[in-house]
Scaffold this motif. Structure first.
Motif, short mmCIF file in Angstrom:
data_model
loop_
_atom_site.label_atom_id
_atom_site.label_comp_id
_atom_site.label_asym_id
_atom_site.label_seq_id
_atom_site.Cartn_x
_atom_site.Cartn_y
_atom_site.Cartn_z
N ILE A 183 -62.71 -68.55 -3.99
CA ILE A 183 -61.27 -68.47 -4.22
C ILE A 183 -60.73 -69.76 -4.82
O ILE A 183 -59.63 -69.78 -5.33
CB ILE A 183 -60.49 -68.14 -2.93
N ILE A 213 -66.62 -76.38 0.64
CA ILE A 213 -66.51 -75.73 1.95
C ILE A 213 -67.74 -74.88 2.23
O ILE A 213 -68.30 -74.90 3.33
CB ILE A 213 -65.22 -74.89 2.00
N THR A 251 -67.00 -68.24 18.95
CA THR A 251 -68.11 -67.82 18.09
C THR A 251 -69.40 -67.85 18.88
O THR A 251 -69.74 -68.84 19.52
CB THR A 251 -68.25 -68.76 16.89
N GLN A 252 -70.11 -66.73 18.82
CA GLN A 252 -71.40 -66.62 19.50
C GLN A 252 -72.13 -65.50 18.79
O GLN A 252 -71.64 -64.37 18.72
CB GLN A 252 -71.16 -66.29 20.97
N VAL A 290 -62.50 -72.54 12.35
CA VAL A 290 -63.28 -71.30 12.43
C VAL A 290 -62.98 -70.56 13.72
O VAL A 290 -62.72 -69.35 13.71
CB VAL A 290 -64.79 -71.61 12.34
N ILE A 300 -71.52 -61.84 10.04
CA ILE A 300 -70.79 -62.58 9.02
C ILE A 300 -69.37 -62.86 9.49
O ILE A 300 -68.78 -62.04 10.19
CB ILE A 300 -70.79 -61.80 7.69
N LEU A 301 -68.85 -64.02 9.14
CA LEU A 301 -67.48 -64.37 9.50
C LEU A 301 -66.52 -63.57 8.62
O LEU A 301 -66.82 -63.26 7.47
CB LEU A 301 -67.24 -65.86 9.30
N GLN A 303 -76.52 -64.99 7.36
CA GLN A 303 -75.63 -65.98 6.77
C GLN A 303 -74.26 -65.69 7.34
O GLN A 303 -73.75 -64.58 7.19
CB GLN A 303 -75.63 -65.84 5.25
N THR A 304 -73.65 -66.68 7.99
CA THR A 304 -72.36 -66.41 8.61
C THR A 304 -71.24 -66.47 7.58
O THR A 304 -70.22 -65.82 7.75
CB THR A 304 -72.05 -67.43 9.72
N PHE A 305 -71.43 -67.25 6.52
CA PHE A 305 -70.32 -67.51 5.60
C PHE A 305 -70.62 -66.96 4.21
O PHE A 305 -71.70 -67.17 3.66
CB PHE A 305 -70.08 -69.01 5.50
N MET A 351 -69.44 -61.52 13.35
CA MET A 351 -70.01 -62.82 13.76
C MET A 351 -71.09 -62.63 14.81
O MET A 351 -71.77 -63.56 15.21
CB MET A 351 -68.88 -63.69 14.33
N GLU A 410 -61.51 -66.90 14.13
CA GLU A 410 -62.56 -65.93 14.49
C GLU A 410 -62.62 -65.67 15.98
O GLU A 410 -63.20 -64.67 16.41
CB GLU A 410 -63.91 -66.48 13.99
N GLU A 463 -62.59 -68.05 5.56
CA GLU A 463 -62.66 -68.79 4.30
C GLU A 463 -61.26 -69.18 3.84
O GLU A 463 -61.02 -70.34 3.46
CB GLU A 463 -63.32 -67.90 3.23
N LEU A 473 -59.82 -72.02 5.91
CA LEU A 473 -60.41 -73.31 5.59
C LEU A 473 -59.80 -73.88 4.32
O LEU A 473 -59.40 -75.05 4.26
CB LEU A 473 -61.93 -73.17 5.44
#
Lengths: 161, 161
Positions: free
Chosen positions: B95, B114, A87-88, A80, A2-3, B88-90, B1, A84, A8, A11
DNA sequence: GATCCCATACTCGGATAGTTGATGTCCGAGTGAGAGGGG
DNA sequence: CCCCTCTCACTCGGACATCAACTATCCGAGTATGGGATC
């Protein structure tokens, strides 16, 4: 898998900045209160964006952040990866080479077949995020929200200086 | 991630199992030594696969694991999600609803714009992994490796009982 | 009125904790196969 | 020769320890703005 939640926040902050006049700086404090997140920690995410060259920053009073590029030149993937890092989802540790019944001199194809599949999936993910930028999202928002709602948001941010 | 390394192990183990006669069980110990990973920890990944119904297991001596379905019916996504859980990454924490200049009664579209973008990227990732299964990979391997190499591997695993 | 100085508000970066999750180890319980002993 | 029992190897599941990363929080240093003091 998960990020981190900073992604979030970053973004949402970038979207907010894209709504403002391009030469206006907004303070971390204003962005934090606007999104209801801790100011000092959000600051880390914004610093990462600044380091990646996505936003400009100025010190002193009236200081803060603004976009460093045009909204159409900032993709979701840019944001992202700024926060982060690269990303991989899959990291191949080459356990195929531990196979005890192969000689140490055995030749291996340059890339593990399994890693190749996983990397292909990662590429599809990135491709999707590269195709979305702040300008497109902004156009979606102006369709969805009322002008009044958007105006109130930008006014609130600009008044907090 | 990043996916846990158990995912990598599980993928390699499933590929190994798909090379064997369908009715043969292979012990955790054999799979662990074959891949050079800790036996007890690998066991956790295999248990997850069993729980998801991807592999069968038997107790006692000559016990172990074997595929529970045909190789063409086990996709990479099946294996990844069996070990990793729902991928699920996100994670959207909504918010946008903290916006201080919106009334509490304000209506929100059912999904954050988003989050929608990020979910689309996740879907692309999953689609890619769903399109790959053990049979396809196995065919790739038989093209790439010599018959002798493959045979040695399966013999080694079967002799370790 | 012009210039200089200082307080203020902000960013930046490092230091420090708490919490969560991944990684790895250990051990006891349960189970089934095969060996060995008794009928 | 057949059947019973015992031992062993294996899986399963939980408990536990370790380590890294994420999630914050705090504070000092540096900087630009604007107001006030001084000339």
């Amino acid at each position: 898998m998960i990020l981190r939640n900073q992604v979030e926040w970053a973004l949402h902050c970038c979207v907010a900045l894209s709504e403002l006049p391009a030469d206006q700086y907004v303070s971390t404090k204003a962005l934090a209160e606007f999104h209801g997140v801790p100011k000092e920690y959000l600051s880390k995410a914004l610093q990462a964006l600044a380091q990646a060259g996505l936003v400009d920053t100025t010190l002193g009073p009236t200081g803060g952040y603004r976009l460093a590029k045009r909204p159409e030149d900032i993709s979701f993937l840019d944001i992202v990866e700024a926060v982060e890092g690269p990303t991989q989802t899959f990291k191949c540790t080459e356990i195929r080479k531990n196979n005890p019944c192969l000689k140490k001199t055995a030749k291996f194809s340059p890339m593990c077949s399994i890693a190749k599949v996983m990397n292909r999936a990662d590429e599809a993910w990135k491709r999707e995020l590269r195709s979305m930028n702040l300008k497109i999202l902004r156009e979606e928002l102006t369709d969805k929200l009322s002008d009044d709602q958007l105006q109130k948001g930008t006014d609130w941010l600009l008044s907090r200086r």
